[in-house]
Write a protein that holds these residues in place. Structure first.
Motif, mmCIF file in Angstrom:
data_model
loop_
_atom_site.group_PDB
_atom_site.id
_atom_site.type_symbol
_atom_site.label_atom_id
_atom_site.label_comp_id
_atom_site.label_asym_id
_atom_site.label_seq_id
_atom_site.Cartn_x
_atom_site.Cartn_y
_atom_site.Cartn_z
ATOM 1 N N THR A 5 11.960 -4.336 -2.209
ATOM 2 C CA THR A 5 11.416 -4.381 -0.857
ATOM 3 C C THR A 5 10.823 -5.756 -0.592
ATOM 4 O OG1 THR A 5 10.938 -2.034 -0.559
ATOM 5 C CG2 THR A 5 9.567 -3.555 0.645
ATOM 6 N N SER A 18 11.197 -15.971 7.538
ATOM 7 C CA SER A 18 12.155 -14.871 7.694
ATOM 8 C C SER A 18 13.575 -15.309 7.362
ATOM 9 C CB SER A 18 12.106 -14.335 9.130
ATOM 10 O OG SER A 18 10.834 -13.803 9.434
ATOM 11 N N ARG A 22 15.729 -13.587 4.404
ATOM 12 C CA ARG A 22 17.045 -12.998 4.653
ATOM 13 C C ARG A 22 18.071 -13.545 3.660
ATOM 14 N NH1 ARG A 22 16.702 -13.241 10.082
ATOM 15 N NH2 ARG A 22 17.707 -15.264 10.147
ATOM 16 N N TRP A 37 12.838 -3.465 3.835
ATOM 17 C CA TRP A 37 11.900 -4.386 4.461
ATOM 18 C C TRP A 37 10.659 -3.634 4.938
ATOM 19 C CZ3 TRP A 37 13.679 -9.438 4.452
ATOM 20 C CH2 TRP A 37 15.051 -9.594 4.212
ATOM 21 N N THR A 52 14.098 -0.635 7.447
ATOM 22 C CA THR A 52 12.874 -1.313 7.866
ATOM 23 C C THR A 52 11.761 -0.295 8.081
ATOM 24 O OG1 THR A 52 13.491 -1.204 10.211
ATOM 25 C CG2 THR A 52 14.140 -3.183 8.989
#
Length: 351
Positions: A5, A18, A22, A37, A52
């Motif tokens: 995670t 970010s 990714r 996530w 998510t």
């Protein structure tokens, strides 16, 4: 399959943390991990594969700390947690404290982008970075690795990695959406609007070159009033609007602005190299570290040289060739992935 995670304040489509997360997720997926996530918010446009989970108290602007039970539930059963900046910079100390307590004794990779002493307004805070014997630390540059060692935390450097063959964006459609014809010099500044991004310098260079200034990101950290003043005083046309994706930014731009006074890394100059776009870059310390890899970037004061190269595509091409090759050789996502895989294996986190 092992599970991992990624945990942070927020994830969005364009901010540097970010983008790097990714890319890490992409490499970990190739290495056999199932990725998910957890964040305080997922901004519009977020499209990374994986489940998510929103835990509201993690967000930068949260008014209450995260619920430990909700956070525990979000992280339940994960073989590895990768913490992106949340245990590095005090943007939400209540969230950092909750996460540190919950991860105590658990396998966690703490990925540091911005330690507090590198930001003037946080330099007095010593609570972060957090540490625990079960954790391992990764920095995005050697400068931060050295500074953390001086504070008793051992880390390894893994430079940010980039797709060596990025997708082609849509120049014509993007410029039409922005109201820019193909003869206009478009200077893209792909950043959020905060003080250290040096927007005044970017505007000055754009004005000198006779171009149109394109700012991609919103104002943050209370910078809105200052930004409004700067843009209102600009002596060049200004566009303040996002792009559909990063490929469209570089397809539409003729020149990339990055005159920052400080960055933990600075993705746009490397992206510009891979998209074969000229860029002017400020002399912040980590930019000099990256120049040591071989990049040749314009300085903001080099406006005569920039103008000369922009007017001479055949003279610009060798510079673009050189920077593109440096980026492919030194900062490819595959090279980053190999370093990350070795790091995880050495830590004993690969079941």
């Amino acid at each position: 399959m092992p599970t991992c995670t990624f945990l942070s304040f927020r994830f969005g489509p364009t901010d540097g943390v970010s983008v790097v997360a990714r890319n890490w997720a992409r490499m970990l997926t190739k290495q056999g991990f199932t990725v998910s996530w957890v964040a305080g918010a997922f901004e519009p446009g977020w499209d990374a594969p994986g489940r998510t989970t929103v835990v509201a108290g993690l967000n930068i602007n949260a008014t209450a700390p995260p619920d430990p039970n909700q956070l525990e539930s979000a992280l339940a059963g994960q073989d590895l947690v990768v913490v992106e900046n949340l245990l590095s910079i005090p943007l939400n100390l209540a969230a950092s404290r909750t996460v540190a307590s919950l991860l105590n004794g658990r396998p966690a990779l703490i990925h540091h982008h911005d330690p507090p002493w590198q930001r003037k307004r946080f330099a007095h805070l010593t609570e972060l970075p957090a540490d625990d014997p079960a954790w391992r630390h990764v920095t995005i540059n050697d400068l931060t690795k050295k500074e953390m060692a001086e504070r008793g935390i051992y880390a390894e450097t893994i430079y940010n990695g980039f797709d060596p063959n990025p997708p082609t964006g849509n120049r014509l459609t993007t410029r039409r959406r922005l109201g820019v014809d193909d003869h206009t010099l478009l200077v893209a500044h792909p950043v959020r609007a905060i003080e250290r991004k040096n927007i005044t310098q970017a505007l000055k260079v754009t004005t000198t070159l006779g171009g149109t200034y394109w700012l991609l990101g919103p104002a943050e950290d209370g910078y809105g009033p200052q930004l409004a003043t700067e843009l209102a005083a600009a002596r060049c046309p200004v566009i303040h609007a996002p792009a559909a994706n990063r490929a469209d930014i570089y397809a539409a731009a003729d020149l990339v602005a990055f005159p920052s006074t400080w960055e933990g890394f600075g993705n746009p100059p490397v992206e510009a190299a891979l998209y074969r776009k000229p860029v002017f870059v400020g002399h912040y310390p980590v930019a000099d570290e990256l120049r040591g890899l071989g990049f040749h970037w314009f300085a903001p004061q080099d406006t005569d040289a920039i103008a000369e190269r922009l007017d001479d595509p055949s003279g610009l091409a060798p510079l673009l060739d050189h920077n593109q090759q440096v980026a492919k050789n030194e900062l490819s996502i595959e090279r980053m992935g190999r370093r990350l895989e070795n790091f995880i294996v050495e830590a004993g986190w690969r079941p």
